[in-house]
Design an enzyme around this catalytic site. Structure first.
Site, PDB file in Angstrom:
ATOM      1  N   SER A 172     130.267 -71.717  21.672  1.00  0.00           N
ATOM      2  CA  SER A 172     131.345 -72.469  21.032  1.00  0.00           C
ATOM      3  C   SER A 172     132.626 -71.680  21.175  1.00  0.00           C
ATOM      4  CB  SER A 172     131.016 -72.681  19.548  1.00  0.00           C
ATOM      5  OG  SER A 172     132.147 -73.152  18.836  1.00  0.00           O
ATOM      6  N   TYR A 229     127.958 -69.038  11.116  1.00  0.00           N
ATOM      7  CA  TYR A 229     127.982 -69.820  12.351  1.00  0.00           C
ATOM      8  C   TYR A 229     128.875 -69.162  13.399  1.00  0.00           C
ATOM      9  CZ  TYR A 229     129.039 -73.493  15.689  1.00  0.00           C
ATOM     10  OH  TYR A 229     129.217 -74.202  16.854  1.00  0.00           O
TER      11      TYR A 229
END
Length: 259
Positions: A139, A152
């Site tokens: 990401s 995360y």
């Protein structure tokens, strides 16, 4: 000769489903892994109906420590070897780390980090032997500290670092190793994470289908990192212009404003 397959985790939704479609449309037989067997069966039926080779369906909870053993056993039972490994499965939770459920946050680590590492180490010999590749879905969060989604963001920093290091170790072995690092993508991820897409999603948004296509092209071209979409491509460059402390404060203000 042993048949070769592309193993795709998190294939029941979002980017994982689109990656399965892209690989299948390019002639790969796919092995689909996720918890939801019904969704995998539906996707497998769709791929077969479009003329693709019948997928192998492996219903498995990748957060569990024995997931890697179950997956490799299923592949062996089917008499196949992996030539391309796509570590896509992952999730995040929005909120302050000390206020979120501890076990759920450890689940992020189990899925985003442990499972990806386990499968890579288990299957790397097959990938090397078959001259294939490894695509790890990270990401843009992997480039940043992430107050408001601390675990995360940290997990995706691991994905990026691990992928780049593995690429260095496998240089010259005839294996492609690529990190796919999208920005906000309209999928079930946001719902599970617990936030509504905001302005960042509007300006950086790229569809799951386009992310998957970019990831496939990037892997086949042996690119180190793939950043889908024009907006996302400038983020790493901008990060070099500002001190880390400034970035930390800015991300924190932006993220926590979503509460």
């Amino acid at each position: 000769m042993t048949e070769r397959v592309t193993l795709i985790t998190g294939a029941s939704a979002g980017i994982g489903t689109e990656l399965a479609r892209v690989f299948a449309s390019n002639g790969h037989r796919v092995a689909l892994v996720a918890r939801r067997a019904d969704r995998l069966a539906t996707l497998a039926g769709e791929i077969t109906a479009r003329g693709g080779a019948a997928p192998i369906v492996i219903a498995c909870d990748l957060e569990q420590p024995d997931a890697g053993t179950k997956i490799t056993a299923a592949l062996a039972a089917a008499g196949v070897e992996v030539d391309y490994l796509v570590n896509n499965a992952g999730f995040g939770l929005f909120g302050r780390a000390l206020e979120l459920d501890r076990e759920q946050q450890l689940g992020i680590i189990a899925l985003n980090i442990r499972s990806m590492t386990d499968l890579t180490l288990r299957l790397a010999d097959q990938v090397i032997r078959n001259g294939g590749g490894i695509l790890n879905v990270g990401s843009i969060a992997g480039f940043l500290p992430g107050p408001g989604m601390a675990v995360y963001y940290a997990s995706k920093a691991y994905v990026l670092s691990f992928t780049e290091a593995l690429r260095g170790e496998l240089a010259g072995r005839g294996v492609r190793v690529t990190a796919l690092c999208p920005g906000p993508v309209p999928t079930e991820f946001q719902e599970r994470a617990g936030f509504q897409p905001g302005f960042d999603s509007t300006i950086l948004n790229v569809s799951a289908s386009e992310v998957a296509k970019a990831g496939y092209r990037g892997l086949m071209a042996d690119r180190r990192i793939v950043l889908p979409g024009l907006g996302i491509k400038i983020v790493p460059f901008l990060l070099r212009l500002f001190p880390r402390g400034f970035i930390l404060a800015a991300v924190g203000r932006f993220q926590l404003r979503k509460r």
